[in-house]
Design a protein around this motif. Structure first.
Motif, PDB file in Angstrom:
ATOM      1  N   ARG A  40       0.831  -1.176   0.175  1.00  0.00           N
ATOM      2  CA  ARG A  40       0.172  -0.045  -0.069  1.00  0.00           C
ATOM      3  C   ARG A  40       0.846   1.152  -0.034  1.00  0.00           C
ATOM      4  O   ARG A  40       0.318   2.143  -0.737  1.00  0.00           O
ATOM      5  CB  ARG A  40      -1.011  -0.056   1.052  1.00  0.00           C
ATOM      6  CG  ARG A  40      -1.932   1.126   1.260  1.00  0.00           C
ATOM      7  CD  ARG A  40      -2.797   0.624   2.313  1.00  0.00           C
ATOM      8  NE  ARG A  40      -3.757   2.015   2.552  1.00  0.00           N
ATOM      9  CZ  ARG A  40      -4.763   2.034   3.537  1.00  0.00           C
ATOM     10  NH1 ARG A  40      -4.585   1.207   4.341  1.00  0.00           N
ATOM     11  NH2 ARG A  40      -5.687   2.873   3.353  1.00  0.00           N
ATOM     12  N   ARG A  44       1.115   4.008  -2.986  1.00  0.00           N
ATOM     13  CA  ARG A  44       0.680   5.752  -2.691  1.00  0.00           C
ATOM     14  C   ARG A  44       1.954   6.311  -3.010  1.00  0.00           C
ATOM     15  O   ARG A  44       1.771   7.387  -3.607  1.00  0.00           O
ATOM     16  CB  ARG A  44       0.404   5.661  -1.111  1.00  0.00           C
ATOM     17  CG  ARG A  44      -0.130   7.222  -0.856  1.00  0.00           C
ATOM     18  CD  ARG A  44      -0.393   7.212   0.636  1.00  0.00           C
ATOM     19  NE  ARG A  44      -1.420   6.467   0.862  1.00  0.00           N
ATOM     20  CZ  ARG A  44      -2.288   6.043   1.903  1.00  0.00           C
ATOM     21  NH1 ARG A  44      -1.476   6.579   2.957  1.00  0.00           N
ATOM     22  NH2 ARG A  44      -3.208   5.546   2.011  1.00  0.00           N
ATOM     23  N   THR A  49      -2.579   5.265  -5.845  1.00  0.00           N
ATOM     24  CA  THR A  49      -3.811   5.396  -4.930  1.00  0.00           C
ATOM     25  C   THR A  49      -3.987   6.746  -4.502  1.00  0.00           C
ATOM     26  O   THR A  49      -3.082   7.667  -4.439  1.00  0.00           O
ATOM     27  CB  THR A  49      -3.958   4.444  -3.827  1.00  0.00           C
ATOM     28  OG1 THR A  49      -2.650   4.726  -2.920  1.00  0.00           O
ATOM     29  CG2 THR A  49      -3.746   2.790  -4.258  1.00  0.00           C
ATOM     30  N   PRO A  51      -4.323   9.358  -1.852  1.00  0.00           N
ATOM     31  CA  PRO A  51      -4.233   9.701  -0.219  1.00  0.00           C
ATOM     32  C   PRO A  51      -5.079   9.547   0.529  1.00  0.00           C
ATOM     33  O   PRO A  51      -5.893   9.342   1.158  1.00  0.00           O
ATOM     34  CB  PRO A  51      -3.429  10.962  -0.325  1.00  0.00           C
ATOM     35  CG  PRO A  51      -3.513  11.631  -1.264  1.00  0.00           C
ATOM     36  CD  PRO A  51      -4.259  10.734  -2.337  1.00  0.00           C
TER      37      PRO A  51
END
Length: 51
Positions: A40, A44, A49, A51
């Protein structure tokens, strides 16, 4: 071949086995959680992805 008599000795043996099963399960779930957090974080970091 040794046999165990039913009673406290057999019960503690099963409790020990159950304890090991629980410990191994917790370790595996914890390591999967850690790997998921790393993935993850990496996703990020590269902007895959929100935040």
């Amino acid at each position: 071949m040794a046999t165990t008599e039913p009673g406290a000795g057999g019960r503690s043996k099963w409790m020990r086995r159950l304890g090991w099963l629980l410990a191994i399960w917790l370790a595996s779930v914890g390591s999967l959680f850690a790997v998921a957090l790393v993935f993850r974080w990496l996703m990020r970091a590269v902007g895959l992805t929100a935040p």
